[in-house]
Design a protein around this motif. Structure first.
Motif, PDB file in Angstrom:
ATOM      1  N   PRO A   1       0.808  -1.224   0.000  1.00 35.65           N
ATOM      2  CA  PRO A   1       0.000   0.000   0.000  1.00 35.65           C
ATOM      3  C   PRO A   1       0.837   1.268   0.000  1.00 35.65           C
ATOM      4  O   PRO A   1       0.427   2.281  -0.568  1.00 35.65           O
ATOM      5  CB  PRO A   1      -0.823  -0.112   1.295  1.00 35.65           C
ATOM      6  N   LEU A   2       2.020   1.227   0.614  1.00 30.54           N
ATOM      7  CA  LEU A   2       2.870   2.417   0.621  1.00 30.54           C
ATOM      8  C   LEU A   2       3.299   2.792  -0.795  1.00 30.54           C
ATOM      9  O   LEU A   2       3.430   3.974  -1.122  1.00 30.54           O
ATOM     10  CB  LEU A   2       4.103   2.187   1.494  1.00 30.54           C
ATOM     11  N   GLY A   3       3.520   1.788  -1.648  1.00 30.14           N
ATOM     12  CA  GLY A   3       3.884   2.075  -3.032  1.00 30.14           C
ATOM     13  C   GLY A   3       2.788   2.830  -3.755  1.00 30.14           C
ATOM     14  O   GLY A   3       3.060   3.714  -4.572  1.00 30.14           O
ATOM     15  N   SER A   4       1.543   2.487  -3.433  1.00 28.07           N
ATOM     16  CA  SER A   4       0.416   3.175  -4.066  1.00 28.07           C
ATOM     17  C   SER A   4       0.201   4.560  -3.481  1.00 28.07           C
ATOM     18  O   SER A   4      -0.074   5.520  -4.193  1.00 28.07           O
ATOM     19  CB  SER A   4      -0.867   2.341  -3.892  1.00 28.07           C
ATOM     20  N   VAL A   5       0.334   4.660  -2.137  1.00 27.55           N
ATOM     21  CA  VAL A   5      -0.004   5.909  -1.470  1.00 27.55           C
ATOM     22  C   VAL A   5       1.102   6.950  -1.597  1.00 27.55           C
ATOM     23  O   VAL A   5       0.832   8.130  -1.825  1.00 27.55           O
ATOM     24  CB  VAL A   5      -0.324   5.647   0.013  1.00 27.55           C
TER      25      VAL A   5
ATOM     26  N   LEU B   1     -13.677   8.326  -5.765  1.00 28.03           N
ATOM     27  CA  LEU B   1     -12.336   7.745  -5.662  1.00 28.03           C
ATOM     28  C   LEU B   1     -12.098   7.156  -4.273  1.00 28.03           C
ATOM     29  O   LEU B   1     -11.415   6.140  -4.128  1.00 28.03           O
ATOM     30  CB  LEU B   1     -11.271   8.795  -5.978  1.00 28.03           C
ATOM     31  N   ILE B   2     -12.671   7.785  -3.247  1.00 27.44           N
ATOM     32  CA  ILE B   2     -12.572   7.227  -1.897  1.00 27.44           C
ATOM     33  C   ILE B   2     -13.293   5.880  -1.831  1.00 27.44           C
ATOM     34  O   ILE B   2     -12.769   4.893  -1.295  1.00 27.44           O
ATOM     35  CB  ILE B   2     -13.153   8.208  -0.861  1.00 27.44           C
TER      36      ILE B   2
ATOM     37  N   THR C   1      -2.965  14.926  -5.870  1.00 30.13           N
ATOM     38  CA  THR C   1      -3.833  14.948  -4.687  1.00 30.13           C
ATOM     39  C   THR C   1      -4.949  13.926  -4.816  1.00 30.13           C
ATOM     40  O   THR C   1      -5.254  13.196  -3.857  1.00 30.13           O
ATOM     41  CB  THR C   1      -4.430  16.353  -4.491  1.00 30.13           C
ATOM     42  N   PHE C   2      -5.543  13.862  -5.990  1.00 21.66           N
ATOM     43  CA  PHE C   2      -6.627  12.898  -6.213  1.00 21.66           C
ATOM     44  C   PHE C   2      -6.124  11.468  -6.036  1.00 21.66           C
ATOM     45  O   PHE C   2      -6.788  10.633  -5.402  1.00 21.66           O
ATOM     46  CB  PHE C   2      -7.232  13.090  -7.613  1.00 21.66           C
ATOM     47  N   LEU C   3      -4.962  11.161  -6.598  1.00 25.79           N
ATOM     48  CA  LEU C   3      -4.409   9.811  -6.482  1.00 25.79           C
ATOM     49  C   LEU C   3      -4.005   9.502  -5.045  1.00 25.79           C
ATOM     50  O   LEU C   3      -4.125   8.358  -4.592  1.00 25.79           O
ATOM     51  CB  LEU C   3      -3.203   9.647  -7.415  1.00 25.79           C
ATOM     52  N   LEU C   4      -3.552  10.513  -4.322  1.00 22.55           N
ATOM     53  CA  LEU C   4      -3.179  10.310  -2.918  1.00 22.55           C
ATOM     54  C   LEU C   4      -4.403   9.981  -2.082  1.00 22.55           C
ATOM     55  O   LEU C   4      -4.368   9.081  -1.228  1.00 22.55           O
ATOM     56  CB  LEU C   4      -2.487  11.560  -2.382  1.00 22.55           C
ATOM     57  N   VAL C   5      -5.506  10.680  -2.327  1.00 18.46           N
ATOM     58  CA  VAL C   5      -6.759  10.397  -1.614  1.00 18.46           C
ATOM     59  C   VAL C   5      -7.191   8.962  -1.884  1.00 18.46           C
ATOM     60  O   VAL C   5      -7.576   8.217  -0.965  1.00 18.46           O
ATOM     61  CB  VAL C   5      -7.850  11.393  -2.042  1.00 18.46           C
TER      62      VAL C   5
ATOM     63  N   THR D   1      -6.202   8.736 -14.919  1.00 20.48           N
ATOM     64  CA  THR D   1      -5.608  10.058 -15.166  1.00 20.48           C
ATOM     65  C   THR D   1      -6.211  10.732 -16.397  1.00 20.48           C
ATOM     66  O   THR D   1      -6.612  11.902 -16.326  1.00 20.48           O
ATOM     67  CB  THR D   1      -4.079   9.954 -15.296  1.00 20.48           C
ATOM     68  N   PRO D   2      -6.314  10.034 -17.549  1.00 22.47           N
ATOM     69  CA  PRO D   2      -7.007  10.660 -18.687  1.00 22.47           C
ATOM     70  C   PRO D   2      -8.442  11.049 -18.359  1.00 22.47           C
ATOM     71  O   PRO D   2      -8.919  12.095 -18.807  1.00 22.47           O
ATOM     72  CB  PRO D   2      -6.952   9.589 -19.778  1.00 22.47           C
TER      73      PRO D   2
END
Length: 407
Positions: A157-161, A315-316, A259-263, A243-244
């Motif tokens: 999960p750290l790789g994704s976050v 996304l959440i 920010t969106f991907l981090l959420v 992303t697209p």
């Protein structure tokens, strides 16, 4: 993931100081972090890379397809081919190969050179996971093996976050090539840590492939394969092109994509731990709820995801849902074959990676032929089919089992 093996010797208990043992565990964890980040880094940089090489978003999706295909093949093949070699030697060699792949991607003069670099990433994924994931027992004392294993798998999960949003931010500020350069430098650092901190680890297991074939006789395993195929296809057929979608439909600026991907990633970690707590009580219900949430998020994105607030909320939901998927999938495999849990784990790894590749490929076809919104709807429909299949399945493995390793 653990490999399909028959143990021929018992690993010797660690004799070095506990501190050095834990540093070795952390170095293996960082190796997996590097691998996970390298595998999915193109998701956040897809449009930028595609523009540099003048290829479509769908064609750029090959960067996700190739590692999945190669990892699915490499997981059993590398394990068999290197079954007698020192495990530290293999970990170091694979990490060095990952650094080469990162630098090759950064310097790629054409898109096909980029694809070659992604093929190398796939080889590393299959080999490193099959060797490194089960090493905790040889690095720390027996009473600490569970904690050490959790530390190693926290890299997923750290790789994704952390990894992907950070790479996306670097790509936005300095360029996507610089993101791969930094990944390569970090990977070289991990390579050096493995050389210094991991002790010699002579092979103690003789790998057998026959046990994998025997697993297909289990109805539960076959159902697990179908469920994994459907839900992973639904996820990676859509998430590869998120992303697209965010740029074209939600009108999110490149700088805000991070920010969106981090959420999404933070929600994924939460989903992972929630599923870890519920899957032992009711495996099928957890899998079905995750599938329903993923289906709902992707089906509603083209409608409610046109504004920033709606996209963030969905996304959440999506992150929570997908965080449960690897937990549920591997639990299904392992509890369907309690007599061969290691073989079940490698089957999970190979099927998961192969489906990542297929999902990204099919999603790319839809994106190029129609639109990012269409791929979201199609992915949601596939997730609905997974939910119906899980609900109708009669052969449900037992739920009482330890929480497995996740991917």
């Amino acid at each position: 993931m653990p490999t399909a093996t028959t143990t021929s010797a018992t690993p010797a208990a660690p004799t070095r100081s506990p501190l050095i043992g834990w540093l070795a565990v952390i170095s293996v964890m960082m190796g997996i972090f590097s691998i996970v980040t390298a595998e999915i880094l193109p998701i956040g940089l897809l449009t930028s890379i595609g523009s540099s090489f003048d290829v479509s978003d769908g064609a750029a999706g090959l960067m996700m397809t190739m590692p999945g295909i190669l990892a699915a093949i490499a997981a059993p093949v590398v394990t068999v081919a290197t079954g007698r070699l020192d495990r530290r030697l293999m970990l170091c060699a694979l990490m060095l190969l990952l650094a080469v792949a990162d630098f090759l991607a950064a310097a790629a003069p054409s898109y096909w050179v980029m694809v070659i670099s992604r093929i190398l990433v796939g080889l590393v994924i299959g080999g490193f996971w099959s060797i490194g994931a089960g090493l905790a027992v040889r690095l720390v004392r027996p009473e600490r093996v569970g904690t050490a294993t959790a530390v190693i798998f926290s890299a997923v999960p750290l790789g994704s976050v952390l990894g992907v949003p950070a790479g996306t931010l670097i790509g936005h500020l300095a360029g996507w090539r610089e993101a791969f350069v930094i990944m390569g430098v970090m990977t070289v650092g991990v390579f050096l840590a493995l050389v210094v901190l991991v002790p010699p680890l002579p092979a103690v297991q003789a790998t057998r492939l026959k046990v994998l074939g025997d697993l297909f006789r289990s109805t539960g395993v076959r159902i697990g394969l179908v469920l994994t195929f459907l839900i992973v296809t639904a996820h990676f057929g859509t998430y590869t092109y998120v992303t697209p979608f965010l740029q074209q439909v939600t009108q999110v600026s490149p700088g805000l994509i991070t920010t969106f991907l981090l959420v999404y990633g933070v929600a994924g970690i939460a989903g992972n731990f929630i599923a870890g707590a519920t899957v032992t009580r009711n495996l099928r219900a957890t899998f079905i709820v995750g599938g329903c949430m993923l289906a709902g998020a992707t089906l509603l994105l083209p409608v409610l995801g046109r504004g920033h607030a709606g996209a963030i909320v969905l996304l959440i939901v999506w992150g929570l849902a997908y965080g449960a998927v690897p937990v549920c999938s591997q639990t299904w495999f392992v509890t369907s074959a309690p007599h061969a849990t290691e073989a079940a784990s490698i089957l999970f790894t190979s099927s998961f990676q192969a489906t990542i590749a297929l999902g990204a490929l099919l999603g790319g076809v839809v994106v190029d032929a129609v639109s990012p919104s269409a791929v979201m709807v199609l992915g949601g429909a596939v997730a609905v089919l997974m939910v119906l299949t899980a609900a109708a399945a009669r052969a449900v493995p037992g739920a009482a089992s330890p929480r497995p390793d996740t991917r």
